[in-house]
Design a protein around this motif. Structure first.
Motif: not given
Length: 272
Positions: A214, A216, A256, A263
């Motif tokens: 991830i 973000a 997620r 994101l």
């Protein structure tokens, strides 16, 4: 005419059948309880580490040392039947759940595996297996092979697994430690809390590998998501930007969706 010996055998058989029925009912209650517990854990997206190993390898002692729990520690077969689960904070403040399980034995009968399904189900549902090996036992290799066979019977041989070579304190003050048979293992003494920091670090790294990557930029108004990432994930890079907190790392897939609006691509200056 039946002799007194045959009558006693029939009475014993009835007692055994009655006790077996009672145990099956108790196990079914435990199984249902564990199912509810697993659903609760899944809703909180905490990774689960199941402590496994041959009986008397020191699983419960290691469990107590890692979690400050008060699990029964006794030198006998099946001292631990009902799995105990405690929360564990790994390096980088990552949270996980550690579950103690019943010890394996050689040539575990199929019907016995079924009888202890309530505790062995914890193995199949785990994100990571922590195998505890009695490093001082002369038959540790055979015991390890039996654990692998049991995992195969449970269809759990594919799960990530790390090994704690326990009871190194029983090998003397200057033991000759040969870990070639157990690559990438950690030598520990649960009784003396030796090697526990290294073991926790390895658990943290293995769990991180099995999460989704991830990147973000979380707005400052969503600070709870930054805190969630710290507690449930593995952070590889974090910095404060004008728009919010840039986080690069790994998270359980179930979390997620909460980060989808934020994101972004990994910046060129960030190396992870």
């Amino acid at each position: 005419m039946r002799g007194p010996g045959e009558t006693k055998l029939e009475i014993d058989r009835r007692r055994i059948r009655r006790r077996m029925s009672e145990i099956k009912r108790e196990i079914e209650v435990v199984r249902q309880h564990r199912q509810v517990s697993r659903q609760h854990r899944a809703s909180h997206a905490l990774p689960v580490v199941a402590v496994i190993g041959y009986t008397n390898a020191g699983k419960s002692t290691l469990f107590n040392a890692l979690t400050a729990a008060n699990v029964l520690v006794e030198d006998k077969l099946f001292a631990t039947l009902d799995p105990t689960t405690r929360q564990l904070t790994l390096p980088n403040n990552q949270e996980a759940l550690l579950t103690d399980t019943v010890g394996f034995i050689q040539k575990l009968p199929t019907d016995l595996v079924a009888a202890f399904r309530a505790t062995l189900e914890e193995v199949t549902d785990a994100d990571l297996l922590l195998e505890v090996v009695d490093f001082s036992h002369p038959n540790m290799h055979e015991q390890h092979e039996e654990v692998l066979r049991t995992l195969k019977d449970l269809h759990a041989e594919h799960l990530p697994r790390i090994t704690a070579l326990n009871k190194v304190d029983l090998l003397g003050k200057t033991p000759q430690v040969d870990t070639s048979f157990f690559p990438d293992a950690v030598v520990t003494s649960a009784l003396h809390r030796q090697g526990l920091d290294t073991l926790c670090e390895k658990m943290s790294l293995v769990l991180a590998v099995n999460m989704v990557p991830i990147c973000a930029t979380v707005p400052y108004s969503k600070g709870e998501l930054v805190d969630l990432f710290h507690r449930k994930g593995h952070i590889e890079h974090e910095q404060h930007e004008e728009e919010g907190t840039l986080i690069v790392g790994r998270l359980p897939y179930s979390l997620r969706e909460q980060y989808l609006p934020y994101l972004c691509a990994v910046p060129a200056h960030v190396h992870v």
